[in-house]
Design a protein around this motif. Sequence first.
Motif, PDB file in Angstrom:
ATOM      1  N   ALA A 108       6.378  52.414  84.916  1.00 66.18           N
ATOM      2  CA  ALA A 108       5.871  53.519  84.187  1.00 66.18           C
ATOM      3  C   ALA A 108       6.896  54.416  83.476  1.00 66.18           C
ATOM      4  N   ALA A 109       7.588  55.362  83.780  1.00 59.55           N
ATOM      5  CA  ALA A 109       8.055  56.431  83.438  1.00 59.55           C
ATOM      6  C   ALA A 109       8.459  55.281  82.124  1.00 59.55           C
ATOM      7  N   GLY A 110       9.061  54.149  81.585  1.00 58.92           N
ATOM      8  CA  GLY A 110       9.422  53.711  80.919  1.00 58.92           C
ATOM      9  C   GLY A 110       8.511  53.270  79.606  1.00 58.92           C
ATOM     10  N   VAL A 111       6.993  52.695  80.294  1.00 59.04           N
ATOM     11  CA  VAL A 111       6.205  52.911  79.137  1.00 59.04           C
ATOM     12  C   VAL A 111       6.188  54.274  78.687  1.00 59.04           C
ATOM     13  N   ALA A 112       5.758  55.254  79.321  1.00 59.50           N
ATOM     14  CA  ALA A 112       5.574  56.697  78.953  1.00 59.50           C
ATOM     15  C   ALA A 112       6.305  56.732  77.963  1.00 59.50           C
ATOM     16  N   LYS A 113       7.463  56.652  78.080  1.00 54.98           N
ATOM     17  CA  LYS A 113       8.945  56.924  77.343  1.00 54.98           C
ATOM     18  C   LYS A 113       8.404  56.351  75.515  1.00 54.98           C
ATOM     19  N   VAL A 114       7.980  55.280  75.429  1.00 57.92           N
ATOM     20  CA  VAL A 114       8.188  54.659  74.850  1.00 57.92           C
ATOM     21  C   VAL A 114       6.416  54.972  73.975  1.00 57.92           C
ATOM     22  N   PHE A 115       6.063  54.969  74.779  1.00 52.51           N
ATOM     23  CA  PHE A 115       3.752  55.992  74.065  1.00 52.51           C
ATOM     24  C   PHE A 115       4.657  56.689  73.082  1.00 52.51           C
ATOM     25  N   LEU A 116       5.240  57.614  73.747  1.00 50.66           N
ATOM     26  CA  LEU A 116       5.445  59.422  73.243  1.00 50.66           C
ATOM     27  C   LEU A 116       6.546  59.140  72.534  1.00 50.66           C
ATOM     28  N   ASP A 117       7.623  57.920  71.842  1.00 54.20           N
ATOM     29  CA  ASP A 117       7.823  57.971  70.947  1.00 54.20           C
ATOM     30  C   ASP A 117       6.700  57.228  69.727  1.00 54.20           C
ATOM     31  N   GLU A 118       6.475  56.324  70.753  1.00 51.20           N
ATOM     32  CA  GLU A 118       5.264  56.254  69.012  1.00 51.20           C
ATOM     33  C   GLU A 118       4.547  56.949  68.874  1.00 51.20           C
ATOM     34  N   LEU A 119       3.739  58.133  69.795  1.00 49.52           N
ATOM     35  CA  LEU A 119       2.934  58.639  69.034  1.00 49.52           C
ATOM     36  C   LEU A 119       3.731  59.535  68.057  1.00 49.52           C
ATOM     37  N   LEU A 120       4.803  59.948  68.103  1.00 54.06           N
ATOM     38  CA  LEU A 120       5.436  61.109  67.399  1.00 54.06           C
ATOM     39  C   LEU A 120       5.448  60.434  66.432  1.00 54.06           C
ATOM     40  N   ARG A 121       5.702  59.054  66.230  1.00 51.87           N
ATOM     41  CA  ARG A 121       6.605  58.490  65.356  1.00 51.87           C
ATOM     42  C   ARG A 121       5.252  58.121  63.443  1.00 51.87           C
ATOM     43  N   ASN A 122       3.915  58.456  64.449  1.00 55.68           N
ATOM     44  CA  ASN A 122       3.445  58.527  63.651  1.00 55.68           C
ATOM     45  C   ASN A 122       2.833  60.088  63.985  1.00 55.68           C
ATOM     46  N   GLY A 123       3.192  60.533  63.878  1.00 59.27           N
ATOM     47  CA  GLY A 123       2.504  62.585  64.007  1.00 59.27           C
ATOM     48  C   GLY A 123       1.413  62.667  64.281  1.00 59.27           C
ATOM     49  N   VAL A 124       1.342  62.072  65.827  1.00 65.12           N
ATOM     50  CA  VAL A 124       0.452  62.765  67.340  1.00 65.12           C
ATOM     51  C   VAL A 124       0.949  63.530  68.131  1.00 65.12           C
ATOM     52  N   THR A 125       0.883  64.685  67.459  1.00 67.93           N
ATOM     53  CA  THR A 125       1.472  65.752  68.765  1.00 67.93           C
ATOM     54  C   THR A 125       0.458  66.067  69.582  1.00 67.93           C
ATOM     55  N   THR A 126      -0.355  65.915  69.820  1.00 67.06           N
ATOM     56  CA  THR A 126      -1.927  66.006  71.503  1.00 67.06           C
ATOM     57  C   THR A 126      -2.453  64.937  71.434  1.00 67.06           C
ATOM     58  N   ALA A 127      -2.998  64.146  72.842  1.00 75.32           N
ATOM     59  CA  ALA A 127      -3.430  63.072  72.646  1.00 75.32           C
ATOM     60  C   ALA A 127      -3.904  62.987  74.535  1.00 75.32           C
ATOM     61  N   LEU A 128      -5.633  62.657  74.423  1.00 73.26           N
ATOM     62  CA  LEU A 128      -5.855  62.899  75.924  1.00 73.26           C
ATOM     63  C   LEU A 128      -5.835  61.805  76.480  1.00 73.26           C
ATOM     64  N   THR A 129      -4.590  61.054  77.582  1.00 77.29           N
ATOM     65  CA  THR A 129      -5.028  59.593  77.524  1.00 77.29           C
ATOM     66  C   THR A 129      -4.733  59.253  78.808  1.00 77.29           C
ATOM     67  N   PHE A 130      -5.571  58.016  78.291  1.00 77.73           N
ATOM     68  CA  PHE A 130      -6.306  57.232  80.488  1.00 77.73           C
ATOM     69  C   PHE A 130      -4.391  57.133  80.924  1.00 77.73           C
ATOM     70  N   CYS A 131      -4.412  56.830  82.461  1.00 73.13           N
ATOM     71  CA  CYS A 131      -2.848  56.681  82.757  1.00 73.13           C
ATOM     72  C   CYS A 131      -3.585  55.386  83.652  1.00 73.13           C
ATOM     73  N   THR A 132      -2.650  54.943  84.306  1.00 69.93           N
ATOM     74  CA  THR A 132      -3.503  54.169  85.540  1.00 69.93           C
ATOM     75  C   THR A 132      -4.439  54.269  87.144  1.00 69.93           C
ATOM     76  N   SER A 133      -4.054  54.018  88.047  1.00 68.66           N
ATOM     77  CA  SER A 133      -5.035  54.476  88.517  1.00 68.66           C
ATOM     78  C   SER A 133      -3.790  54.978  90.312  1.00 68.66           C
ATOM     79  N   HIS A 134      -2.502  54.463  89.237  1.00 69.88           N
ATOM     80  CA  HIS A 134      -1.713  55.120  90.376  1.00 69.88           C
ATOM     81  C   HIS A 134      -1.334  56.624  89.899  1.00 69.88           C
ATOM     82  N   PRO A 135      -1.367  56.758  91.058  1.00 73.07           N
ATOM     83  CA  PRO A 135      -1.643  58.698  90.915  1.00 73.07           C
ATOM     84  C   PRO A 135       0.410  59.236  90.474  1.00 73.07           C
ATOM     85  N   HIS A 136       1.045  58.216  90.513  1.00 69.52           N
ATOM     86  CA  HIS A 136       2.548  57.987  90.042  1.00 69.52           C
ATOM     87  C   HIS A 136       2.529  58.399  88.838  1.00 69.52           C
TER      88      HIS A 136
END
Length: 428
Positions: A108-136
């Motif tokens: 989960a931590a690895g994908v979170a990092k990739v996800f934020l890299d993608e958002l920022l590369r595309n100029g997205v600075t705020t998002a409302l995101t779903f996680c999964t059902s796993h609290p961590h």
Amino acid sequence: MHGYRAALLSFADDGSARYEQDGLLVVGPGSDGRKVIRAAGNYQSLVGNYPGVQVTHLPGKILAPGFIDLHVHFPQTDVIGSPSEGLLPWLEDYTFPHEARFSDHAYAAGVAKVFLDELLRNGVTTALTFCTSHPHSVDAIMEASQQRGLRMIAGKVLQDRHSPDGVRDDTQQSLLDTEALIRRWHGKDRLGYAITPRFAPSCSEAQLRGAGELAAQYGDVWIQSHVAENKEEIRWARELFPAARSYLSIYQDFGLMRERAIYAHCIHFDDDDRALMRDTGSAAAVSPTSNLFLGSGFFDYEGAHRIGFRHGLASDVGGGTSFCPFHTMLAAYYVGREGQTKPGVSLGPQDLWWQHTAGAARALGLEGVVGNLAPGCEADFIVLDPQATPLLARKTAHARDLDELLFSLIVLGDDRAVASVIIGGQSS
Ligand code: GUN
Ligand code: ZN
């Protein structure tokens, strides 16, 4: 304080865009110490007010508010482009099995990092995101966002039924986990929590009731879910909640419609649903690339305009096909043109851009906080290069007015047009 000299794109209260060809943006500490926009306007008129302030000159570039993605699933970063007959088989065949992998914290931590890299590369600075059902999975995206100083809103998915092993949660525990996560993350630095029932068919009445109770108790947390996306899904929701007036009103019945409630899709609505959105201050996250990819249908812009409820644009990755706001705006334009039952709505480029910035901020209840280049807004902005590709350079050079310039970027732009991203006054 620091100044940036370039063209400036910002938005007026009525959603129209303002463009300052030779602009100055001044960034400095706000009342709480956080870096905010102190001034934005014409360079010559403003520069005298800031003697000694260092100014970065960016000739030929455009400063614009960071984009806001009103609905996205960070754990579905690798689900993009998984074709299916429709929403329900897509969830069963691709999405649930993939989300089950997020039981592994490191994953989960690895994908979170990739996800934020993608958002920022595309100029997205705020998002409302779903996680999964796993609290961590919430901890993973919150920790990564906190490290980068981002304004990010996220929540643990609630899904205690009609969900396979590996993603199904337990009713009572899911509510305890949600409350613990609200206390851990909501309002910490720039982070916000969203109570996140996946969609009514995946939640028991007890889980929806508990979610509604938390939404009443914690009035400034967000709520996010899906509604009226796909005809099969709607039939199923109506079967499961026969007493409800409509699919949307299930959420109202459980206390899940209010300001700061964001519902993805909102396609197959009647006017009573639209009025319920308006009257409760809820907002629609319009996700055109997802709706086109999954064959869900078309958001009814004519109905939204006629009844008047809040809406903004969203990628809905991984149902959506792109993190890129230009692609989302272009898809919304197509939907306005060809996806309407009444004659097509021609969504202008200023409106499309507003829906992904200041309009999305308004939908989130964050107007004046993010999504605009206005004094007092937090200093999240992007540097756009209208010459990023040969064709974009040719086309933007010929733009006769602001609409033509913005349309050129919407149609031809992609992550290459985002030259840099400034988060909280710092280059990211
Ligand atoms: N409805 C319930 N879950 C989902 C999801 O993950 N994506 C989309 N597009 N719709 C949903
Ligand atoms: Zn979604």
